[in-house]
Design a protein around this motif. Structure first.
Motif, PDB file in Angstrom:
ATOM      1  N   PRO A 197    -104.945  10.212 -91.550  1.00 47.59           N
ATOM      2  CA  PRO A 197    -104.523   8.951 -90.770  1.00 47.59           C
ATOM      3  C   PRO A 197    -103.947   9.189 -89.349  1.00 47.59           C
ATOM      4  O   PRO A 197    -102.994   9.296 -89.456  1.00 47.59           O
ATOM      5  CB  PRO A 197    -104.454   7.728 -91.746  1.00 47.59           C
ATOM      6  N   LEU A 198    -104.581   8.138 -88.863  1.00 44.20           N
ATOM      7  CA  LEU A 198    -103.358   8.495 -86.888  1.00 44.20           C
ATOM      8  C   LEU A 198    -102.623   7.817 -87.175  1.00 44.20           C
ATOM      9  O   LEU A 198    -101.227   8.582 -86.499  1.00 44.20           O
ATOM     10  CB  LEU A 198    -104.517   7.680 -86.359  1.00 44.20           C
ATOM     11  N   ALA A 199    -102.211   6.928 -88.318  1.00 45.96           N
ATOM     12  CA  ALA A 199    -100.938   5.745 -88.601  1.00 45.96           C
ATOM     13  C   ALA A 199    -100.174   6.835 -89.743  1.00 45.96           C
ATOM     14  O   ALA A 199     -98.883   6.664 -88.793  1.00 45.96           O
ATOM     15  CB  ALA A 199    -101.069   5.237 -89.370  1.00 45.96           C
ATOM     16  N   ARG A 200    -100.057   8.613 -89.102  1.00 41.28           N
ATOM     17  CA  ARG A 200     -98.888   9.054 -90.146  1.00 41.28           C
ATOM     18  C   ARG A 200     -99.196  10.396 -88.935  1.00 41.28           C
ATOM     19  O   ARG A 200     -98.407  10.682 -89.637  1.00 41.28           O
ATOM     20  CB  ARG A 200     -99.724   9.346 -91.631  1.00 41.28           C
ATOM     21  N   LEU A 201    -100.118  10.286 -87.807  1.00 41.99           N
ATOM     22  CA  LEU A 201     -99.153  11.641 -87.225  1.00 41.99           C
ATOM     23  C   LEU A 201     -98.398  10.965 -86.381  1.00 41.99           C
ATOM     24  O   LEU A 201     -97.918   9.751 -85.954  1.00 41.99           O
ATOM     25  CB  LEU A 201    -100.635  11.760 -86.167  1.00 41.99           C
ATOM     26  N   LYS A 202     -96.968  12.380 -86.098  1.00 42.45           N
ATOM     27  CA  LYS A 202     -96.097  12.009 -84.966  1.00 42.45           C
ATOM     28  C   LYS A 202     -96.179  11.817 -83.419  1.00 42.45           C
ATOM     29  O   LYS A 202     -97.696  12.657 -83.234  1.00 42.45           O
ATOM     30  CB  LYS A 202     -94.991  12.621 -85.491  1.00 42.45           C
ATOM     31  N   PRO A 203     -95.761  11.501 -82.785  1.00 42.48           N
ATOM     32  CA  PRO A 203     -96.113  11.492 -80.962  1.00 42.48           C
ATOM     33  C   PRO A 203     -95.572  12.575 -80.873  1.00 42.48           C
ATOM     34  O   PRO A 203     -94.332  12.437 -80.963  1.00 42.48           O
ATOM     35  CB  PRO A 203     -95.796  10.066 -80.390  1.00 42.48           C
ATOM     36  N   ILE A 204     -95.703  13.127 -79.570  1.00 47.14           N
ATOM     37  CA  ILE A 204     -95.116  14.471 -79.321  1.00 47.14           C
ATOM     38  C   ILE A 204     -93.612  13.852 -78.678  1.00 47.14           C
ATOM     39  O   ILE A 204     -93.808  12.901 -78.247  1.00 47.14           O
ATOM     40  CB  ILE A 204     -96.053  15.372 -78.238  1.00 47.14           C
ATOM     41  N   GLU A 205     -92.067  14.765 -78.825  1.00 51.06           N
ATOM     42  CA  GLU A 205     -91.894  14.013 -77.857  1.00 51.06           C
ATOM     43  C   GLU A 205     -91.858  14.096 -76.006  1.00 51.06           C
ATOM     44  O   GLU A 205     -91.372  13.601 -76.080  1.00 51.06           O
ATOM     45  CB  GLU A 205     -90.951  15.324 -78.411  1.00 51.06           C
ATOM     46  N   ALA A 206     -91.804  14.849 -76.259  1.00 46.66           N
ATOM     47  CA  ALA A 206     -92.434  15.400 -74.109  1.00 46.66           C
ATOM     48  C   ALA A 206     -93.239  16.456 -73.986  1.00 46.66           C
ATOM     49  O   ALA A 206     -93.252  17.022 -74.554  1.00 46.66           O
ATOM     50  CB  ALA A 206     -91.276  15.883 -73.922  1.00 46.66           C
ATOM     51  N   CYS A 207     -94.171  16.156 -72.758  1.00 46.26           N
ATOM     52  CA  CYS A 207     -94.956  17.724 -72.037  1.00 46.26           C
ATOM     53  C   CYS A 207     -94.409  18.319 -71.563  1.00 46.26           C
ATOM     54  O   CYS A 207     -93.690  17.628 -70.440  1.00 46.26           O
ATOM     55  CB  CYS A 207     -96.040  16.659 -71.707  1.00 46.26           C
ATOM     56  N   LEU A 208     -94.139  19.718 -71.512  1.00 39.92           N
ATOM     57  CA  LEU A 208     -93.067  20.269 -70.687  1.00 39.92           C
ATOM     58  C   LEU A 208     -93.890  20.660 -69.441  1.00 39.92           C
ATOM     59  O   LEU A 208     -93.143  21.413 -68.419  1.00 39.92           O
ATOM     60  CB  LEU A 208     -92.516  21.392 -71.468  1.00 39.92           C
ATOM     61  N   ASP A 209     -95.116  20.770 -68.826  1.00 39.37           N
ATOM     62  CA  ASP A 209     -95.646  21.682 -68.432  1.00 39.37           C
ATOM     63  C   ASP A 209     -96.555  20.308 -67.383  1.00 39.37           C
ATOM     64  O   ASP A 209     -96.687  19.307 -67.815  1.00 39.37           O
ATOM     65  CB  ASP A 209     -96.335  22.646 -68.453  1.00 39.37           C
ATOM     66  N   LYS A 210     -96.479  20.353 -65.769  1.00 42.18           N
ATOM     67  CA  LYS A 210     -97.467  20.118 -65.031  1.00 42.18           C
ATOM     68  C   LYS A 210     -98.841  20.631 -65.008  1.00 42.18           C
ATOM     69  O   LYS A 210     -99.733  20.147 -65.008  1.00 42.18           O
ATOM     70  CB  LYS A 210     -96.773  19.928 -63.618  1.00 42.18           C
ATOM     71  N   ALA A 211     -98.527  21.792 -65.141  1.00 42.82           N
ATOM     72  CA  ALA A 211     -99.857  22.909 -65.281  1.00 42.82           C
ATOM     73  C   ALA A 211     -99.747  23.756 -66.592  1.00 42.82           C
ATOM     74  O   ALA A 211     -99.100  23.566 -66.938  1.00 42.82           O
ATOM     75  CB  ALA A 211    -100.307  23.400 -63.687  1.00 42.82           C
ATOM     76  N   PRO A 212    -101.357  24.073 -67.428  1.00 45.55           N
ATOM     77  CA  PRO A 212    -101.355  24.650 -68.332  1.00 45.55           C
ATOM     78  C   PRO A 212    -101.155  25.409 -68.121  1.00 45.55           C
ATOM     79  O   PRO A 212    -101.162  26.580 -66.805  1.00 45.55           O
ATOM     80  CB  PRO A 212    -102.585  24.423 -68.906  1.00 45.55           C
ATOM     81  N   LEU A 213    -100.772  26.789 -69.093  1.00 42.28           N
ATOM     82  CA  LEU A 213    -100.359  27.872 -68.872  1.00 42.28           C
ATOM     83  C   LEU A 213    -101.236  28.685 -68.970  1.00 42.28           C
ATOM     84  O   LEU A 213    -102.792  28.190 -68.926  1.00 42.28           O
ATOM     85  CB  LEU A 213     -99.492  28.605 -70.258  1.00 42.28           C
ATOM     86  N   PRO A 214    -101.470  29.822 -68.101  1.00 45.16           N
ATOM     87  CA  PRO A 214    -102.754  30.677 -68.014  1.00 45.16           C
ATOM     88  C   PRO A 214    -103.821  31.161 -68.651  1.00 45.16           C
ATOM     89  O   PRO A 214    -103.364  30.878 -69.895  1.00 45.16           O
ATOM     90  CB  PRO A 214    -102.329  31.877 -67.184  1.00 45.16           C
ATOM     91  N   LEU A 252    -100.031  12.701 -81.702  1.00 44.03           N
ATOM     92  CA  LEU A 252    -100.551  12.096 -81.004  1.00 44.03           C
ATOM     93  C   LEU A 252     -99.625  12.115 -79.326  1.00 44.03           C
ATOM     94  O   LEU A 252     -98.596  12.522 -79.000  1.00 44.03           O
ATOM     95  CB  LEU A 252     -99.982   9.838 -81.293  1.00 44.03           C
ATOM     96  N   PRO A 253    -100.656  11.852 -78.671  1.00 44.27           N
ATOM     97  CA  PRO A 253    -100.561  12.162 -76.827  1.00 44.27           C
ATOM     98  C   PRO A 253     -99.409  10.848 -76.966  1.00 44.27           C
ATOM     99  O   PRO A 253     -99.649   9.749 -77.353  1.00 44.27           O
ATOM    100  CB  PRO A 253    -101.574  11.794 -76.339  1.00 44.27           C
ATOM    101  N   LYS A 254     -98.302  11.164 -76.155  1.00 44.81           N
ATOM    102  CA  LYS A 254     -97.401  10.338 -75.490  1.00 44.81           C
ATOM    103  C   LYS A 254     -97.214  10.241 -74.410  1.00 44.81           C
ATOM    104  O   LYS A 254     -96.912  10.929 -73.932  1.00 44.81           O
ATOM    105  CB  LYS A 254     -95.998  10.470 -76.344  1.00 44.81           C
ATOM    106  N   GLY A 255     -97.208   8.472 -73.641  1.00 38.64           N
ATOM    107  CA  GLY A 255     -96.893   8.332 -72.025  1.00 38.64           C
ATOM    108  C   GLY A 255     -97.873   9.044 -71.402  1.00 38.64           C
ATOM    109  O   GLY A 255     -99.289   8.920 -71.977  1.00 38.64           O
ATOM    110  N   ALA A 256     -97.533   8.536 -69.952  1.00 40.17           N
ATOM    111  CA  ALA A 256     -98.647   8.975 -69.226  1.00 40.17           C
ATOM    112  C   ALA A 256     -99.226  10.340 -68.781  1.00 40.17           C
ATOM    113  O   ALA A 256     -98.579  11.674 -69.620  1.00 40.17           O
ATOM    114  CB  ALA A 256     -98.306   8.716 -67.554  1.00 40.17           C
ATOM    115  N   PRO A 257    -100.201  10.734 -69.043  1.00 38.51           N
ATOM    116  CA  PRO A 257    -100.290  11.640 -68.779  1.00 38.51           C
ATOM    117  C   PRO A 257    -100.144  13.079 -68.427  1.00 38.51           C
ATOM    118  O   PRO A 257     -99.833  12.682 -66.607  1.00 38.51           O
ATOM    119  CB  PRO A 257    -102.567  11.973 -68.841  1.00 38.51           C
ATOM    120  N   PRO A 258    -100.381  14.001 -68.112  1.00 42.50           N
ATOM    121  CA  PRO A 258     -99.568  15.081 -67.039  1.00 42.50           C
ATOM    122  C   PRO A 258    -100.433  15.509 -65.434  1.00 42.50           C
ATOM    123  O   PRO A 258    -101.907  14.535 -66.104  1.00 42.50           O
ATOM    124  CB  PRO A 258     -99.421  16.379 -67.985  1.00 42.50           C
ATOM    125  N   PRO A 259    -100.608  15.551 -64.834  1.00 41.19           N
ATOM    126  CA  PRO A 259    -101.641  15.901 -63.041  1.00 41.19           C
ATOM    127  C   PRO A 259    -102.725  16.487 -63.752  1.00 41.19           C
ATOM    128  O   PRO A 259    -103.842  15.878 -62.983  1.00 41.19           O
ATOM    129  CB  PRO A 259    -100.455  16.324 -62.446  1.00 41.19           C
TER     130      PRO A 259
END
Length: 747
Positions: free
Chosen positions: A68-85, A29-36
């Motif tokens: 079921p969405l309830a069984r999914l873990k959230p990510i701990e952190a997003c490490l990038d502001k932009a995707p890899l190439p 599951l995505p967690k927190g504000a999305p990256p830019p």
């Protein structure tokens, strides 16, 4: 598969590839504000996976999950502001799909170590100090600060400025720099670690290009015609024909258009030589990527290529995964070399990925070799690749032909017979250098008892242990097991233990005794372990004084040795009768490559090849008519036998410490596959299971099942089913297994 552009609404589920042998994505599951950039494929995230935290890569953004969405873990952190190439993501997806490998594992293999550990992908900078314009004559203002005056004078001598590291290394301090800055005499600039702006096209060259002969000019014109589109070419040139000069002038045309060039070379030992030649020619920024770099250096080079600051990227096998902002051409030098194939883990072939990548980018691809692989030669004959020939050397001398020297019944000293030693003596007296090629490290291939015939076998492999003199030890070159030299035969107690055969150490010792006034340089993996050891030896050799070079295949690959006029091959028989169907092809390539080290400058060369089988038809064909004629003969044999490149091959490899486990499961896998092929009417041959050519290695038993098909699509369909069967079969967890697509060796 979702789009790689930012989504207007935030996804509810992220499909993440994690470093795991499992060939699937894992939902989080995505967690927190999305990256830019929003949630898009290519972002690295830190996630909880089992009992550990790992770095993964978002590959899908979806609104639902099979769980079921309830069984999914959230990510701990997003490490990038932009995707890899994006081009890098495409290549990783293609690699995982083609080589039937887990996507998460392929992604981790393809990125620098520090990115796997979660370090941000950002441009590292360094400080550069330079004198402000119109202040070069202001040193009189520093009469009362002599140290600052010395520093100012030094900076005036370097109009482009100096880095802080260079200045501090000269004994100056940061306080002195700040004082000059406060007096408005110097300025501080921040620049990327891999710096330098691209020069304008008219100022691209630091040294002028060399004149081309007619064949080189024809090849270059053909290559330049293909700029801006997928244009695969084989540059098939004899050793010393000037292929590298064609590379350089093609790269000049590409970089002048603002595009980047990727150059793949087979060995790390060639990197300094190649890098030096490119740096002498171009003012454009160049980066190197190879295993000899620190993790930080590798990340800096990777980032500079991805952001387009590096005009030219030079690297070994793994550099094929380097992202390029503006790709213009891919060059694979010595394309036939087996080191381009990864032999464990992700078993990719860098040359084949270069072909796929060039097609994806719609850019030219140049494969260069004096001894092309049969696969590449077949493509050229079929018209898939354009075949460009360089038949003459840059010098006036033709390449030396192989002289076959019969060893039967002739005494040897250090592996060499008397007529060969006499020829070596005459060559040294003429003031030239001699290369003695023996593709075996150590003092002797093994140690034997002259009384009872005992031989020093490895306890863990079906192989003999090699006797090394420095340090004195018996070593297995397959599992790296070592044990001290015995004082007496362990079987009969006799003290009459003798070395059998010759390795580089024994040949070096013998030559040093025979020619005590001539320096002997040994070049193998043992003698070049130290930092810059190979460069120091090659620098000494290139001084041009008479010398003897004793080396393994490290010396056969691309080195320019202008003072070598005689090459001696101690024993040419190793690959003539091996069980691997590619052995003769690889042996012929190696012989032709090492022969090409002779006569590359003003004096003609000579090549003497010692053999117990001078009448072998293949060896004689190679000696009399060269590699091209032998390659044609081998292609005809492969066509009759329906072997690659006339078909496509995959190899299921199984290994286990328990012989019964590996034999049982190999048979079960082969039977299951045959049933599947029959039910689905797939035209794929399943051969085996059979023991590997070396059945026991590292105390593990090895079996293999071979798959062959005339159509690549059917082979991959069968391989995909076999992988799924192996993952779903709990019994397969008792063995280590892998699938090798397009194997280059059966061992």
């Amino acid at each position: 598969m979702s789009s790689t552009s930012p989504r207007s609404t935030s996804p509810r589920v992220l499909g993440v590839a994690v470093p795991s042998p499992l060939r699937r994505l894992f939902d989080y599951l995505p967690k927190g504000a999305p990256p830019p950039c929003g949630w898009v494929p290519g972002l690295r995230v830190r996630v909880s996976f089992g009992r550990r935290q790992v770095v993964g890569v978002v590959m899908e953004c979806r609104d639902s999950s099979d769980l079921p969405l309830a069984r999914l873990k959230p990510i701990e952190a997003c490490l990038d502001k932009a995707p890899l190439p994006l081009d890098w993501l495409w290549l990783c997806r293609f690699t995982a799909r083609y080589y039937q490998h887990a996507l998460g594992d392929a992604l981790m293999h393809a990125m620098p170590v520090l990115l796997r550990q979660g370090r941000p992908l950002e441009t590292r900078t360094r400080e550069r100090w330079r004198v402000l314009p119109d202040h070069e004559s202001s040193s009189h203002t520093l009469a009362r600060a002599p140290k600052q005056a010395q520093l100012f004078t030094m900076l005036c001598q370097h109009p482009q400025g100096l880095t802080s590291q260079s200045i501090l290394a000269q004994g100056f301090s940061r306080e002195q720099l700040r004082s000059l800055e406060a007096k408005h005499l110097v300025e501080l600039l921040e620049e990327p670690m891999n710096a330098a702006e691209w020069p304008p096209a008219q100022n691209l060259l630091a040294n002028p290009a060399l004149p081309l002969n007619a064949e080189q000019a024809t090849a270059l014109n053909a290559l330049c015609e293909g700029l801006g589109r997928f244009h695969p070419c084989l540059l098939h040139g004899v050793t010393g024909s000037g292929k590298t000069e064609v590379y350089l002038q093609l790269i000049e045309a590409v970089v002048a258009k603002g595009r980047q060039a990727l150059v793949l070379i087979p060995e790390i030992g060639l990197t300094p030589q190649t890098l030096g030649r490119f740096q002498q020619r171009f003012r454009a920024p160049i980066v190197a990527l190879h295993s000899g770099l620190s993790d930080l250096q590798r990340l800096d080079a990777w980032e500079a290529a991805a952001n387009g600051r590096a005009a030219i990227v030079i690297g070994t096998r793994s550099a094929v995964f380097t992202p390029l902002a503006r790709p213009g051409v891919i060059i694979v030098d010595e394309e036939h070399d087996s080191s381009f194939k990864q032999q464990d883990g992700l078993r990719y072939h860098a040359r084949d990925l270069a072909v796929a990548r060039a097609k994806h980018h719609d850019i030219p691809l140049l494969l260069g070799s004096a001894t092309p692989s049969l696969e590449t030669l077949h493509h050229a004959q079929q018209g898939t690749y354009r075949h460009l020939r360089l038949r003459q050397r840059a010098t006036r001398h033709a390449p030396a032909r192989l002289e076959l020297i019969d060893l039967k019944g002739r005494p040897r000293h250090g592996g060499l017979i008397a007529p060969v030693r006499d020829t070596i003596a005459a060559t040294l007296e003429a003031g030239h250098q001699v290369l003695v090629f023996i593709n075996r490290r150590g003092f002797a291939p093994t140690l034997a008892c002259h009384s009872c015939g005992w031989m020093a076998d490895c306890d863990h492999c079906d192989a003999r242990m090699t006797w090394h003199r420095q340090p004195p030890v018996l070593a297995c070159h397959h599992c790296d097991r070592r044990r001290p030299l015995p004082d007496a035969c362990p079987k009969c107690g006799s003290a009459d233990l003798r070395p059998l055969g010759s390795g580089t150490e024994r040949t070096e010792e013998s030559l040093a005794e025979t020619f005590p006034k001539t320096p002997v340089h040994r070049i193998d993996r043992d003698s070049t372990r130290g930092k810059d050891a190979l460069d120091k030896i090659l620098t000494e050799i290139r001084r041009g004084e008479p010398a003897l070079l004793v080396g393994t295949q490290m010396l056969a690959k691309g080195h320019h040795l202008p003072h070598v006029t005689l090459v001696v091959v101690v024993n040419a028989d190793a690959g003539l009768y091996a069980s691997d169907f590619r052995a003769l092809e690889h042996s012929a390539q190696l012989l032709e490559q090492v022969a090409g080290r002779a006569g590359r400058a003003s004096h003609p060369g000579r090549v003497m090849v010692q053999t117990m089988h001078p009448d072998d038809p293949n060896l004689r064909l190679l000696a009399e008519r060269g590699y091209d004629a032998l390659a044609e003969s081998l292609l005809d044999e492969r066509r009759i036998a329906k072997l690659p490149p006339m078909c496509f091959m995959a190899l299921l490899r199984l290994e286990s410490p328990r012989e019964e486990h590996v034999m049982t499961l190999a048979k079960e896998a082969a039977d299951a596959l045959r049933n599947h092929l029959e039910q689905h009417q797939l035209k794929v041959d399943c051969l085996g299971p059979v023991p590997a050519p070396m059945e026991r290695r590292q105390n593990r038993y090895h079996m293999q099942v071979m798959l062959m098909a005339e159509r690549r699509s059917q082979l991959h369909e069968a391989c995909a089913w076999l992988v799924h069967w192996g993952e779903a079969n709990p019994a397969m967890r008792r063995v280590r297994w892998s699938l090798d697509i397009d194997p280059q060796t059966l061992n």
